[in-house]
Design a protein around this motif. Structure first.
Motif, PDB file in Angstrom:
ATOM      1  N   LYS A 188      68.489  22.074  67.394  1.00 28.77           N
ATOM      2  CA  LYS A 188      67.558  23.175  67.614  1.00 28.77           C
ATOM      3  C   LYS A 188      67.712  23.732  69.030  1.00 28.77           C
ATOM      4  CE  LYS A 188      64.001  22.048  64.214  1.00 28.77           C
ATOM      5  NZ  LYS A 188      62.556  21.830  63.981  1.00 28.77           N
ATOM      6  N   ILE A 189      67.124  24.904  69.249  1.00 31.13           N
ATOM      7  CA  ILE A 189      67.281  25.625  70.514  1.00 31.13           C
ATOM      8  C   ILE A 189      66.054  25.406  71.384  1.00 31.13           C
ATOM      9  CG2 ILE A 189      67.479  27.909  71.557  1.00 31.13           C
ATOM     10  CD1 ILE A 189      68.933  28.786  68.988  1.00 31.13           C
ATOM     11  N   ARG A 190      66.289  25.016  72.636  1.00 30.46           N
ATOM     12  CA  ARG A 190      65.211  24.987  73.627  1.00 30.46           C
ATOM     13  C   ARG A 190      65.291  26.270  74.445  1.00 30.46           C
ATOM     14  NH1 ARG A 190      61.461  21.943  75.770  1.00 30.46           N
ATOM     15  NH2 ARG A 190      62.044  20.168  74.455  1.00 30.46           N
ATOM     16  N   TYR A 191      64.218  27.031  74.399  1.00 31.58           N
ATOM     17  CA  TYR A 191      64.162  28.344  75.045  1.00 31.58           C
ATOM     18  C   TYR A 191      63.174  28.262  76.205  1.00 31.58           C
ATOM     19  CZ  TYR A 191      64.080  33.476  75.224  1.00 31.58           C
ATOM     20  OH  TYR A 191      64.190  34.795  75.611  1.00 31.58           O
ATOM     21  N   SER A 192      63.657  28.461  77.440  1.00 27.28           N
ATOM     22  CA  SER A 192      62.829  28.334  78.643  1.00 27.28           C
ATOM     23  C   SER A 192      62.715  29.681  79.341  1.00 27.28           C
ATOM     24  CB  SER A 192      63.425  27.312  79.610  1.00 27.28           C
ATOM     25  OG  SER A 192      63.661  26.073  78.967  1.00 27.28           O
ATOM     26  N   VAL A 193      61.554  29.922  79.945  1.00 23.62           N
ATOM     27  CA  VAL A 193      61.316  31.179  80.668  1.00 23.62           C
ATOM     28  C   VAL A 193      60.741  30.868  82.038  1.00 23.62           C
ATOM     29  CG1 VAL A 193      60.970  32.556  78.588  1.00 23.62           C
ATOM     30  CG2 VAL A 193      59.009  31.438  79.653  1.00 23.62           C
ATOM     31  N   LEU A 194      61.021  31.759  82.986  1.00 20.59           N
ATOM     32  CA  LEU A 194      60.434  31.693  84.321  1.00 20.59           C
ATOM     33  C   LEU A 194      59.742  33.019  84.584  1.00 20.59           C
ATOM     34  CD1 LEU A 194      61.939  30.251  87.556  1.00 20.59           C
ATOM     35  CD2 LEU A 194      60.976  32.543  87.588  1.00 20.59           C
ATOM     36  N   LEU A 195      58.464  32.961  84.961  1.00 22.30           N
ATOM     37  CA  LEU A 195      57.709  34.177  85.205  1.00 22.30           C
ATOM     38  C   LEU A 195      56.788  33.985  86.398  1.00 22.30           C
ATOM     39  CD1 LEU A 195      54.846  34.303  82.590  1.00 22.30           C
ATOM     40  CD2 LEU A 195      56.644  32.625  82.408  1.00 22.30           C
ATOM     41  N   PRO A 196      56.535  35.039  87.170  1.00 19.26           N
ATOM     42  CA  PRO A 196      55.684  34.921  88.358  1.00 19.26           C
ATOM     43  C   PRO A 196      54.217  34.784  87.981  1.00 19.26           C
ATOM     44  CG  PRO A 196      56.346  37.196  88.048  1.00 19.26           C
ATOM     45  CD  PRO A 196      57.085  36.394  87.019  1.00 19.26           C
ATOM     46  N   LEU A 197      53.471  34.134  88.857  1.00 23.82           N
ATOM     47  CA  LEU A 197      52.023  34.008  88.694  1.00 23.82           C
ATOM     48  C   LEU A 197      51.352  35.049  89.591  1.00 23.82           C
ATOM     49  CD1 LEU A 197      51.655  30.113  88.795  1.00 23.82           C
ATOM     50  CD2 LEU A 197      51.482  31.593  86.794  1.00 23.82           C
ATOM     51  N   PRO A 198      50.751  36.078  89.018  1.00 20.86           N
ATOM     52  CA  PRO A 198      50.180  37.156  89.843  1.00 20.86           C
ATOM     53  C   PRO A 198      49.151  36.664  90.841  1.00 20.86           C
ATOM     54  CG  PRO A 198      50.260  37.796  87.534  1.00 20.86           C
ATOM     55  CD  PRO A 198      50.604  36.352  87.583  1.00 20.86           C
TER      56      PRO A 198
END
Length: 393
Positions: free
Chosen positions: A45-55
């Protein structure tokens, strides 16, 4: 008066046709994805990771490092699914804001996933109007999500460090569109930038080691599967074979006594494919310029003869680097420099008749003639070490 009333009535009626902002998206309801990482689990299976800023954490000063709370200015999360979109949907279920991908600039692919094949990644990205084919595609040493957990000291987000490194002058800039063209063009195989994480040295007992992101070379693909890595001189040779305007720093030995470090720039290569007595040959001609950045051993570059020796050593290094890259391609049965494309364009009949069905195996029996002409254009502000004693009569 009657005419005015008529015009006023028409204006009021026209207001009924205005729909308003029925589909508006407020910025407070949006989560801006800076980069994504794709890995494969043991069950496939695919592990999908994201990085996003915390406003809420963007206003104050912050050092390097990642995390999910406190003084950290960004957030990392991941989910596992059968497809990219399934994993992405699972992430969305626990986010109060809608994920927005138009600001994403890099896509990280884990090494294990790259070895299984990257072609599926070119289905999910073009289907979304928010995703761009101009994002940089990067293969990571080990797991891709570990690169997101790096703690670079010069940038607020790891994604910014990754983007700046991949845009550096000493790196071939490769986006998803270029990789897709390589995968779909005859006589060529794809490459991507290859990166890893390296711990820095501690400044003192009270400081922690930072995890810096490091450019390691280029991932080598056969079809859509990763088969190897171009590193060090091989990476330089590949850039020259692909006629890419990159800068390279090399250190050479002159007369077995002197050490010279050069910055090679403004390189240009021409490749011509032809046959001679039934044997396939490639004529490679490369020109390059260089400037001396350091000279050890009291070597006077004001003398023409010594400059020529430096240029000869640089010619040998460039030729050897290109031959190392060619040997790596032949060993792993890939055509990362797109020699087959040159043959297909110049001799389409010969390509279709003899080589199309078995390329790049034809590279093994081909001859590569390399000619290099380099020029040392700059020695810096001095010709030799300023502490050299003057001769007295």
């Amino acid at each position: 008066m009657r005419s005015r009333r008529t015009r006023l009535s028409l204006v009021l009626l026209s207001l009924l046709c205005l729909t308003g902002c029925w589909d508006r998206v407020e910025i407070n309801d949006t989560a801006f994805i800076l980069t994504t990482a794709v890995d494969v689990e043991q069950d496939g299976k695919i592990r999908y990771s994201v990085l996003l800023p915390l406003p809420g954490s963007m206003g104050g000063a912050s050092g390097g490092g990642g995390g999910t709370a406190g003084t950290k200015s960004y957030y990392i999360d991941s989910a596992v699914g059968t497809t990219f979109r399934e994993a992405q949907a699972q992430l969305q279920r626990r986010m109060s804001r809608r994920m927005f991908f138009a600001h994403r600039r890099t896509l990280l692919i884990g090494e294990d996933y790259a070895k299984r094949g990257i072609r599926n990644a070119f289905d999910t990205t073009p289907r979304s109007p928010e995703s761009r084919m101009t994002i940089y595609m990067i293969v990571t040493k080990g797991k891709a999500y570990k690169l997101l957990q790096a703690t670079p000291q010069f940038e607020r987000f790891p994604s910014e460090a990754i983007r700046e490194l991949v845009k550096a002058r000493n790196v071939i800039q490769i986006n998803m569109k270029q990789v897709a063209l390589s995968l779909s063009s005859p006589g060529s195989d794809a490459i991507t930038v290859y990166m890893g994480v390296k711990e820095s040295e501690k400044n003192s007992k009270s400081t922690k080691k930072s995890k810096e992101i490091e450019f390691l070379g280029y991932a080598q693909f056969r079809g859509d599967k990763m088969t190897g890595v171009f590193e060090n001189a091989e990476a330089d040779g590949l850039a020259w074979l692909k006629n890419m305007p990159v800068q390279s720093s090399v250190t050479l030995k002159i007369e077995n006594r002197h050490t010279v470090t050069l910055n090679i720039f403004d390189s240009k290569s021409q490749i011509r494919a032809y046959t001679e007595r039934g044997k396939l040959q490639f004529d490679i001609r490369t020109k390059a310029k260089a400037k001396a950045t350091e000279v050890l051993g009291m070597y006077d570059l004001s003398q023409t003869g010594k400059v020529q020796k430096v240029e000869e050593a640089m010619n040998r290094y460039i030729e050897q680097a290109m031959r190392k890259a060619i040997r790596k391609m032949i060993t792993n049965r890939t055509d990362s420099a797109q020699f087959g494309s040159y043959l297909w364009r110049e001799h389409p009949g010969l390509w279709e008749k003899k080589y199309a069905s078995r390329w790049p195996a034809g590279m093994k029996d081909a001859a590569f003639r390399i000619q290099v002409k380099s020029v040392l254009t700059e020695t810096g502000l001095i010709y030799e070490n300023v502490t050299k004693a003057k001769r007295t009569r």
